[in-house]
Design an enzyme around this catalytic site. Structure first.
Site, PDB file in Angstrom:
ATOM      1  N   ARG A   1      11.602   4.927  -1.543  1.00  0.00           N
ATOM      2  CA  ARG A   1      11.637   4.759  -2.983  1.00  0.00           C
ATOM      3  C   ARG A   1      12.653   3.679  -3.358  1.00  0.00           C
ATOM      4  O   ARG A   1      13.640   3.477  -2.652  1.00  0.00           O
ATOM      5  CB  ARG A   1      12.045   6.072  -3.669  1.00  0.00           C
ATOM      6  CG  ARG A   1      10.929   7.054  -3.865  1.00  0.00           C
ATOM      7  CD  ARG A   1      11.431   8.303  -4.542  1.00  0.00           C
ATOM      8  NE  ARG A   1      12.521   8.888  -3.794  1.00  0.00           N
ATOM      9  CZ  ARG A   1      13.692   9.204  -4.301  1.00  0.00           C
ATOM     10  NH1 ARG A   1      13.940   9.018  -5.593  1.00  0.00           N
ATOM     11  NH2 ARG A   1      14.633   9.719  -3.546  1.00  0.00           N
TER      12      ARG A   1
ATOM     13  N   LYS B   1      19.937   3.178  -2.523  1.00  0.00           N
ATOM     14  CA  LYS B   1      19.305   2.838  -1.243  1.00  0.00           C
ATOM     15  C   LYS B   1      19.504   1.361  -0.890  1.00  0.00           C
ATOM     16  O   LYS B   1      19.250   0.935   0.223  1.00  0.00           O
ATOM     17  CB  LYS B   1      17.829   3.204  -1.273  1.00  0.00           C
ATOM     18  CG  LYS B   1      17.579   4.725  -1.305  1.00  0.00           C
ATOM     19  CD  LYS B   1      16.097   5.040  -1.359  1.00  0.00           C
ATOM     20  CE  LYS B   1      15.783   6.528  -1.439  1.00  0.00           C
ATOM     21  NZ  LYS B   1      15.799   7.198  -0.133  1.00  0.00           N
TER      22      LYS B   1
HETATM   23  C1  LIG Z   1       9.310   9.627   4.911  1.00  0.00           C
HETATM   24  C2  LIG Z   1       8.864   9.137   3.606  1.00  0.00           C
HETATM   25  C3  LIG Z   1       9.786   8.951   2.579  1.00  0.00           C
HETATM   26  C4  LIG Z   1      11.272   9.182   2.746  1.00  0.00           C
HETATM   27  O1  LIG Z   1      11.879   7.998   3.187  1.00  0.00           O
HETATM   28  P1  LIG Z   1      13.472   7.797   3.127  1.00  0.00           P
HETATM   29  O2  LIG Z   1      13.670   6.523   3.840  1.00  0.00           O
HETATM   30  O3  LIG Z   1      14.067   8.959   3.868  1.00  0.00           O
HETATM   31  O4  LIG Z   1      13.850   7.756   1.722  1.00  0.00           O
HETATM   32  C5  LIG Z   1       9.325   8.478   1.356  1.00  0.00           C
HETATM   33  N1  LIG Z   1       8.029   8.215   1.155  1.00  0.00           N
HETATM   34  C6  LIG Z   1       7.108   8.378   2.138  1.00  0.00           C
HETATM   35  C7  LIG Z   1       5.689   8.051   1.845  1.00  0.00           C
HETATM   36  C8  LIG Z   1       7.486   8.853   3.389  1.00  0.00           C
HETATM   37  O5  LIG Z   1       6.575   9.029   4.340  1.00  0.00           O
END
Ligand SMILES: *Cc1c(COP(=O)(O)O)cnc(C)c1O
Length: 812
Positions: free
Chosen positions: A544, A549
């Protein structure tokens, strides 16, 4: 399920004709998808029914995972994989002239979540079933999933994701299991035989209808259930206050307002959403879910005092905290329990998982809103608060400010996290560092009061979807090297360590990576018409879009590289392809500007002949589970660069590691545990740590302007945001981003960490040139990734929070 390929082909062809009346030659990919998913449903039907019977007969303890989000993605491939017939079906279909990849594309992603929190819930369901636990999901069947993202002129545009348009092959509507959820009204109190009776009158009733999705675990697992609730209007006009008044138009209004409850997923899981509708959704989930749990429990013919022995409820963040007052209500009002006994039962049943320390994400609801929408629930919360304050005052007699700080209802607001900690028996963080921060800072008061309730459960991902299914090439290599036991026991991926120096194995791993990169390059070409070099280093950040981030840090580094190349076109760097994927909440202005910036930089660099042989920047639209499955196996470098202390765990980081990407990351979330296993040689750590960040927040001493003035690289990049030239087509184009950094003193320490980040990337560049050594590091990453399987996480939840044992089914 199918004895062999020929049996499958025969059965499949017959069904095409029998069910759809089309021959093999006429069938479209969509027909093929329909028949295939139908065949799976038929196959598992008996096991599904049998699972429920077994759970009932053996009176197994069951856990219900309550979550406002389940980001499950597609089910066809994963179900075939877990049933052990994926390869057979792939080959069979290919022989019949249908490439499986195209058939799969017929299925819409079930995008019922924003990101990590929702995906975690989905991975947990897979592990629960695969490990033979009696564990189910409880959620909402949103008619529209998270919005579909389009990029127009570099900007994010949101379109509705009507994922149910083509129907949902996996769900079963269960009107016989519907329950009633009540909103509004007034509570009248009566005394009957010395007992106070509370009755809500003039309420508005909503029909909650469940849609059940079978959760098929790996191997001969039980078939658990994801129960998604849909809101529908009551049909019986005589039970309807509006109907009684005879106003058809009011009925229409009512009906519309009811349907809106399960219409949209709120496109943000980290900001407090002050909408009445969101509160309605939360109560709808909790009330329908808890009623259904009690009904299932009722079939055991046990007294409700036994509930904690047979039922555990885990709430995924505070969104389903109303489970606590709702269970209290049902025990007291409908089952005649006294307060203390009801409280004791509720306490033992409920556990709470905290997902964030971002203060804006700590849910609070205006008391007035709760009082009006949920009058009886409000009374119960008030009483919980009253008793809690007494308890606190006795314990801390001279600290009234501490009592107010910890209270459930204060300042006209209800604090859901406080309610969840006080009302449950367990609170867990989702990575070691995160749990420590909860204990030492965010929830310090509560930790002192209830130290035994705090525990850590580091997040995980299902290695079946994220390695075995998404990266079959790599999985096959792993099988060749260490056998297949790792599929059931992911920690055994550890055995790969012994192969990390084997040059033949290294070559094979490199070849698989190359093929995955070629596939992604093809996808990029198809989608965007941009050619990327599959031999370049694929450096990927997908998640996101959020300031913490720090996609911005990544962009600044890219701009800096670009500036260097402009100055010195002969600069010797490893060619790189930077890939981004990210949705921004539609109301999150800065995040959307960052998307625009990424796309602006991308257009500039990709169009500059002087550099585009060595540098490419790609923004892939509509990041989702199925897109993640395509992207992650192709990554060389994984960007996990959140401001230390801000990312509770991260799960994207784990998926990349499992697919042999090397992490560039901060000491944040689960990166810390990754680093513990891998050491500094096998990942690239940089930047402030959590303690330093907290210190700056507390004591000051950081100036973004100083960074800007003292580092010419930063100065140059920042100025490019507002000066026409390389990036801006007009003056001040990215003024908003510029100001967010300089005027708000760089809340997320982008400038502070810039230098360390650039250095980390220089090390990446150097390391990538040594191919065997890079492959060795990649293999070590894969080898250590088993610890991050959600199987491990779920085992810990089961034994330490839920007190749940795997189910034994007759002979299986
Ligand atoms: C795993 C996943 C996330 C989480 O990602 P982070 O890097 O931990 O924020 C978000 N969206 C999707 C579609 C995912 O598969």
């Amino acid at each position: 399920m199918f004895k062999d390929k020929e049996t499958f082909k025969h059965a499949f062809t017959k069904q095409l004709v029998d069910k759809l009346g089309v021959t093999l030659e006429e069938a479209t990919e969509s027909d093929v998808y329909k028949i295939l998913s139908g065949m799976i449903r038929e196959q598992i039907g008996r096991d599904w029914a049998e699972t429920n019977t077994t759970y009932k007969e053996q009176k197994e303890k069951q856990v219900y995972y309550f979550s406002m989000e389940f980001l499950i993605g597609r089910l066809l491939g994963n179900n075939l994989l877990n049933l052990g017939v994926l390869n057979l079906v792939k080959e069979g279909l290919a022989e019949l002239g249908y490439p499986f990849e195209e058939v799969e594309e017929q299925e819409s992603d079930a995008g019922l979540g924003n990101g990590g929190l929702g995906r975690l819930a989905a991975c947990f369901l897979d592990s629960l079933a695969s490990l033979q636990y009696a564990g189910h999901g409880t959620g909402i069947r949103y008619k529209y999933g998270l919005f579909e993202q389009k990029i127009l002129d570099g900007n994010q545009v949101e379109l509705p994701d009507y994922w149910l348009q083509k129907g949902n092959e996996w769900e079963v509507r269960r009107p016989d299991k519907q329950v009633e959820v009540r909103f509004w009204g007034n509570v009248v109190t009566r005394e009957v035989q010395g007992r106070l009776i509370f009755e809500t009158v003039q309420y508005e009733a909503v029909r909650a209808v469940p849609y059940d999705v079978p959760i098929i675990g790996f191997g001969h697992s039980p078939i658990n259930t994801l129960r998604l609730w849909s809101a529908e209007s009551m049909m019986d006009p005589f039970r309807q206050p509006y109907g009684q008044e005879g106003s058809y138009y009011r009925y229409l209004d009512y009906s519309r307002s009811v349907e809106s409850i399960s219409e949209f997923l709120y496109p943000d899981d980290s900001h407090y959403e002050g909408k009445l509708l969101r509160l309605k959704q939360q109560y709808f989930l909790c009330s329908a879910g808890v009623q259904s749990v009690l009904r299932t429990f009722g079939k055991l013919n046990l007294p409700l005092t036994e509930l904690p022995k047979k039922v555990a409820i885990q709430i995924n963040d505070t969104h389903p905290t109303l489970v606590i007052p709702e269970l209290m209500r049902l025990l007291i009002d409908d089952n005649g329990f006294g307060w203390d006994e009801a409280w004791d039962i509720t306490n033992q049943v409920v556990g709470y998982t905290n997902h964030t320390i971002l203060s804006e994400a700590l849910e609070k609801w205006p008391q007035q809103m709760v009082k009006e929408l949920l009058p009886r629930i409000y009374m119960i919360i008030e009483e919980i608060d009253r008793r809690f304050r007494i308890q606190l005052s006795e314990r801390y007699p001279d600290q009234p400010e501490r009592v107010s700080r910890m209270a459930v209802a204060e300042n006209n607001q209800i604090r859901m996290a406080h309610l969840a900690i006080h009302g449950g028996h367990s609170i867990n963080g989702v990575a070691a560092l995160h749990t420590e921060i909860l204990k030492k800072r965010e929830m310090k008061d509560f930790y002192e009061l209830y130290p035994e309730r705090f525990n850590n459960k580091t997040n995980g991902i299902t290695h079946r979807r994220w390695l075995l299914y998404a990266n079959p090439g790599l999985a096959a290599l792993v099988n060749d090297c260490i056998g297949t036991r790792w599929i059931k026991h992911p920690q055994e991926l550890n055995s790969l360590i012994k192969c990390c120096e084997d040059s033949r194995f290294q070559d094979e791993v490199a070849k698989v990576k190359s093929r995955n990169k070629e596939r992604l390059a093809q996808y990029i070409l198809d989608k965007q018409g941009i050619v990327v070099n599959p031999d370049s280093l694929f450096d990927i950040q997908v998640k996101r879009l959020h300031a913490y981030k720090r996609q911005l840090l990544n962009v600044f580094h890219i701009l800096h590289l670009y500036n260097q190349l402009k100055e010195n076109p002969q600069m010797d760097i490893v060619p790189r392809t930077f890939v981004f994927g990210a949705k921004a909440a539609p109301s999150y202005y800065l995040a959307k500007r960052i998307i625009k910036l990424i796309n602006t930089v991308a257009a500039r660099i990709n169009g500059d002949k002087a550099v585009n042989e060595v540098l490419k920047v790609i923004f892939l639209e509509n990041y989702s589970v199925s897109l993640a499955e395509k992207i992650i196996p192709a990554a060389d470098v994984s960007e996990q660069i959140s401001t230390a202390s801000k990312e509770a765990s991260g799960t994207g980081n784990m998926k990349f590691m499992m697919n042999g990407a090397l992490t560039v990351g901060t000491m944040d979330g689960a990166n810390v545990e990754m680093h513990e296993m891998l050491g500094g040689d096998n990942m690239f750590i940089f930047g402030l740590n959590a303690e330093q960040v907290q210190n700056f927040y507390q004591c000051g001493g950081y100036s973004a302007w100083d960074m800007y003035n003292s580092d010419s690289r930063i100065h140059e990049v920042m100025d490019q945001l507002i000066t026409p030239g390389l990036i801006c087509s007009q003056a001040n184009e990215f003024q908003d981003i510029y100001q967010s950094i300089l005027d708000h003193n760089d809340e997320y320490f982008v400038l502070k960490d810039f230098s360390g980040y650039v250095e980390a990337h220089l090390k990446v560049d150097l390391a990538y040139r040594n191919k065997p050594d890079w492959q060795k590091k990649a293999i070590l990453n894969i080898a250590h990734s088993g610890k991050f399987s959600s199987d491990c996480t779920i085992r810990e939840y089961a034994s330490e929070i839920w007190r749940l044992n795997p189910v034994r089914r007759n002979g299986k």
